[in-house]
Structure formats: C-alpha cells, structure tokens
Design a protein around this motif. Structure first.
Motif, mmCIF file in Angstrom:
data_model
loop_
_atom_site.group_PDB
_atom_site.id
_atom_site.type_symbol
_atom_site.label_atom_id
_atom_site.label_comp_id
_atom_site.label_asym_id
_atom_site.label_seq_id
_atom_site.Cartn_x
_atom_site.Cartn_y
_atom_site.Cartn_z
ATOM 1 N N VAL A 35 44.545 32.729 28.956
ATOM 2 C CA VAL A 35 43.630 32.285 30.008
ATOM 3 C C VAL A 35 44.217 32.609 31.379
ATOM 4 N N ALA A 36 45.505 32.330 31.554
ATOM 5 C CA ALA A 36 46.160 32.587 32.835
ATOM 6 C C ALA A 36 46.093 34.063 33.217
ATOM 7 N N GLY A 37 46.252 34.934 32.214
ATOM 8 C CA GLY A 37 46.225 36.359 32.493
ATOM 9 C C GLY A 37 44.835 36.932 32.649
ATOM 10 N N PHE A 38 43.842 36.252 32.083
ATOM 11 C CA PHE A 38 42.469 36.779 32.152
ATOM 12 C C PHE A 38 41.765 36.355 33.427
ATOM 13 N N ILE A 39 41.941 35.092 33.830
ATOM 14 C CA ILE A 39 41.271 34.582 35.019
ATOM 15 C C ILE A 39 42.123 34.885 36.243
ATOM 16 N N GLY A 40 41.521 35.529 37.221
ATOM 17 C CA GLY A 40 42.235 35.900 38.429
ATOM 18 C C GLY A 40 42.364 37.401 38.545
ATOM 19 N N SER A 41 42.189 37.913 39.753
ATOM 20 C CA SER A 41 42.296 39.352 39.979
ATOM 21 C C SER A 41 42.954 39.603 41.336
ATOM 22 N N PRO A 42 44.100 40.301 41.333
ATOM 23 C CA PRO A 42 44.852 40.828 40.199
ATOM 24 C C PRO A 42 45.330 39.712 39.263
ATOM 25 N N PHE A 76 29.509 32.540 29.887
ATOM 26 C CA PHE A 76 30.355 33.045 28.815
ATOM 27 C C PHE A 76 31.066 34.293 29.332
ATOM 28 N N ILE A 77 32.388 34.289 29.243
ATOM 29 C CA ILE A 77 33.154 35.447 29.710
ATOM 30 C C ILE A 77 34.274 35.704 28.723
ATOM 31 N N GLY A 78 34.771 36.916 28.713
ATOM 32 C CA GLY A 78 35.863 37.269 27.820
ATOM 33 C C GLY A 78 35.965 38.771 27.703
ATOM 34 N N PRO A 79 37.009 39.263 27.039
ATOM 35 C CA PRO A 79 37.174 40.711 26.884
ATOM 36 C C PRO A 79 36.104 41.311 25.989
ATOM 37 N N SER A 80 35.961 42.617 26.061
ATOM 38 C CA SER A 80 34.986 43.309 25.214
ATOM 39 C C SER A 80 35.268 43.014 23.749
ATOM 40 N N GLY A 81 34.191 42.733 23.000
ATOM 41 C CA GLY A 81 34.322 42.483 21.571
ATOM 42 C C GLY A 81 34.633 41.059 21.196
ATOM 43 N N CYS A 82 34.650 40.140 22.171
ATOM 44 C CA CYS A 82 34.992 38.745 21.851
ATOM 45 C C CYS A 82 33.790 37.964 21.324
ATOM 46 N N PRO A 133 35.394 26.524 36.917
ATOM 47 C CA PRO A 133 36.141 27.709 37.349
ATOM 48 C C PRO A 133 37.521 27.382 37.898
ATOM 49 N N LEU A 134 37.624 26.341 38.725
ATOM 50 C CA LEU A 134 38.916 26.019 39.327
ATOM 51 C C LEU A 134 39.884 25.415 38.313
ATOM 52 N N THR A 135 39.352 24.749 37.278
ATOM 53 C CA THR A 135 40.233 24.247 36.223
ATOM 54 C C THR A 135 40.901 25.402 35.491
ATOM 55 N N LEU A 136 40.138 26.414 35.120
ATOM 56 C CA LEU A 136 40.720 27.562 34.428
ATOM 57 C C LEU A 136 41.674 28.330 35.336
ATOM 58 N N TYR A 137 41.379 28.339 36.639
ATOM 59 C CA TYR A 137 42.232 29.070 37.573
ATOM 60 C C TYR A 137 43.552 28.330 37.814
ATOM 61 N N HIS A 138 43.477 27.034 38.098
ATOM 62 C CA HIS A 138 44.672 26.264 38.450
ATOM 63 C C HIS A 138 45.410 25.709 37.236
ATOM 64 N N HIS A 139 44.680 25.446 36.147
ATOM 65 C CA HIS A 139 45.287 24.795 34.987
ATOM 66 C C HIS A 139 44.922 25.514 33.698
#
Length: 384
Positions: free
Chosen positions: A238-245, A34-40, A226-232
């Motif tokens: 989702v696009a802005g949250f997954i990936g760094s930068p 489970f991942i997400g911003p604080s307070g989710c 993980p790769l589904t959220l990253y590539h698709h």
C-alpha cells in the motif's frame, strides 16, 4: 439511498483466482474508488456488482436485497463505460431518453429527466447533435447523463476518463465530483488506475492487489479514506502504491525499540522512527530485519557541509524540474539504494553531494513480512 454489501465474494475463471473472499460495505451515498495494479480484478469486481459477471462464491446485496441471481436490468444500477457506448445514429437527447422510452415512461417525465440531466452536465446546447459532432469530454458527459436520467440507486464508473486528454480529465473529474454532491443520495463506485482520480474523488478507497489475502490470495490490500492510505498504509505494498513518486524504501535492521520509538541501522546510519505506543515497537527485537519507508515530499535534501554527520550522504544522479518544485534522485554512498526527494528552488545538479535527512515523525517502519508499524506523529522526537 442504498447500502451495498459484499460478503465472502470470490471470482474465478477456471483455475485462475481473480480475487478471493472479499468483504466490503459501501454506505448509502458514498463515493468509493476501486484502484490497484493491472490484473488485480477491479473492473471484474465492478462487473459483478453490475450483474455483467457472476460471482463464483459469496453474496452481493444492494438495498437489503441479494442480487446474485438478478439480471443487470433488475439491480437498479447504471454503468458508465470507458468507451462511452453511445448510439451513433441518435442525437444527444435521443441517447439520453432511449432507456426511459424503453421503460414506457410518460413523454413528459422523459423530457423532464433529460432536461434536468442536461442542466446538471451543461449539455443543453448539444441535445440535437450526434455523437460524432462531440468532443471526447462531451461524449463522456452524455454517457453520464444517460445514467443520471435513470435515477439509479448505484452509479458504476469503469475508467470513464481514460480516453480523455490531460486537460479534459481534470475538467470531467471536477464535473463528476460536482455530480456526486448534487445527487448525493446515490452511491458511486468508480474504477480507475489513476491515483489522482482516486485521491481527489473518493470518500473511501479500496486498494486491490494480487496476493493480498491472509493466505496470499488476490483481494483487498486496504480500505480507508485517501488520507488514511497515504499517511497510515497497512503494509509495504500500500505504501509503495499510493503516492507519486512512490515511497522510498531502504533495507534496515532494528538496533533498539520500545513502545513509541524504533532505532534502525540502515545505509550505514542510525535512523529514529516514531511509532504508535499501542501497537508500536515492543514486539521488535534487536537484529531483526525491517524496511524504512519515507515519502519523497518528507525527505529533506541538504547540500553537504564540512563536518556534517546527520542524514545519509548521497550523490545526485538525476534532477527533474517541474516548475514550482522538482525531484532529486540521489544514490546513497553506503548502499545501492537511490532515493527521491522533493525539492523547492534549490539548483541541484548531477554529481552534487547531498545529505538526505528523514524526520523521525515522517518515517514508516515495515516488519520483515511487509506489515507496517502504526505511526505516531510527534514534534522533536527524542532518541531511543
């Protein structure tokens, strides 16, 4: 092996909705993060499964049994907390054995379970020590060992590595991954705010966010590998949250579109994007607003050459050197956007003029409502 099912699960604290109508299936032996911003609500959702909080609505099922009314001790789950929660006056052995002794298990079985857990976690030489004599990583391994000895159907981890320094986080993350392989019959649910932990540990990621539901309620933004959220990614969040930068975004409008290609006007340039023919660009109309997305590792930074007309002209604002690679922050000349590109070896300096090139097969297109057009990976895409 236990399957976990959440059906229409909601949680409210008074008038405040933490998440709404969550449906989720976790397969036996699966490692879910489970991942997400604080307070989710990711830790709250974990506590609902553990029985430490009550669901406002919906059903929670573990191994075919509805557990909403069951106390934590009856759910056959074991939880590892961020704070370790070890008994300071007990030895490592006593901390790991205490729960089993409370269950009145035979002494021989208690010793066998503790010995096996200490072998898996390399705690054999620490069994006589007190928690104050251990490092943070060792204390966390003891907390995990205390969970292992119970042989639960489900392991629950609530940000277990957040108190460790960077090197210990890497080492303990590897140990947790090994543990999952060794005792793969038990499902594991792991809460973290760290993308690296999520991407490296998870079989499946559950990305939670406020405002993810169909009517804007907090809930699940996307579930997948993980790769589904990253590539698709399913949408811009989702696009802005997954990936760094984070992914770069540029405001755009649709110039032309067919089933497999979209031509965008953005930052004074035409940009082609390749989309999936089954759910591609047919629904887009010229003039519609859209957003172009491109990850820093896919954006090509090239020194500007005389007469060059490909890519976006940009000026370097900042350079981050990280050893093997670096990141260039460059402001587009035609527009206010500053984009980040991953670079190797190039000795860029602040003030340098660049061309930023986005390969069509790496471009993401988001509709005005933020939903993503499915991508088609191609080589040598033709223009619309």
């Amino acid at each position: 092996m236990s399957r976990i099912e959440l059906r229409n699960v909601s949680k409210r604290f008074g008038p405040v909705s933490i998440f709404h109508a969550i449906d989720l299936s976790i397969a036996p032996g699966e490692f879910v993060v489970f991942i997400g911003p604080s307070g989710c609500g990711k830790s709250t959702l974990l506590r609902l499964i553990a029985g430490l909080e009550d669901a406002s609505d919906g059903e929670i099922e573990i191994d075919g049994r509805i557990v909403n009314a069951l106390p934590p001790a009856k759910r056959d789950v074991a939880m590892v907390f961020q704070s370790y929660a070890l008994y300071p006056h007990m030895s490592v052995y006593q901390n790991m054995a205490f729960g089993l002794q409370q269950q009145k298990l035979p002494k021989a079985e208690v010793e066998a379970r503790v010995k096996e857990a200490s072998r898996i976690l390399q705690l054999d030489e620490l069994l006589d020590r007190k928690p104050k004599q251990l490092s943070g990583g060792q204390r966390q391994r003891v907390a995990i060992g205390r969970a292992i000895v119970r042989k639960p159907k489900v392991f629950l981890f609530d940000e277990p590595l957040s108190n460790l320094d960077a090197a210990l986080r890497v080492n303990t993350r590897v140990e947790i991954a090994k543990l999952h392989r060794q005792i793969g019959s038990a499902s594991m649910i792991y809460v973290t705010h760290d993308q690296v932990e999520a991407m490296t540990l998870a079989d499946k990621i559950v990305l939670l966010t406020p405002g993810a539901g169909a009517r804007g309620e907090p809930g699940i933004a996307q579930v997948g590998s993980p790769l589904t959220l990253y590539h698709h990614p399913a949408n811009r969040f989702v696009a802005g949250f997954i990936g760094s930068p984070a992914m770069n975004f540029v405001d755009a409008s649709v110039a032309a579109a067919d089933a497999e290609r979209v031509l965008l006007d953005c930052a004074g340039q035409s940009q082609l994007a390749c989309v999936d023919g089954q759910s591609g660009g047919r629904a887009l109309q010229p003039g519609q607003r859209a957003t172009l997305g491109i990850r820093p590792e896919h954006l090509l930074a090239q020194r500007e050459a005389p007469g060059q007309d490909t890519g976006w002209p940009a000026q370097v604002q900042h350079v981050e050197h990280l050893g093997e690679h670096g990141y260039v922050h460059a402001k587009l000349r035609d527009g206010n956007a500053t984009l980040i590109a991953k670079v190797h070896d190039e000795n860029f300096r602040v003030g340098d003029m660049l061309r930023l090139v986005a390969p069509p097969e790496s471009v993401h297109v988001f509709r005005e409502d933020g939903t993503a057009l499915a991508r088609r990976l191609v080589v040598g895409a033709a223009s619309v």
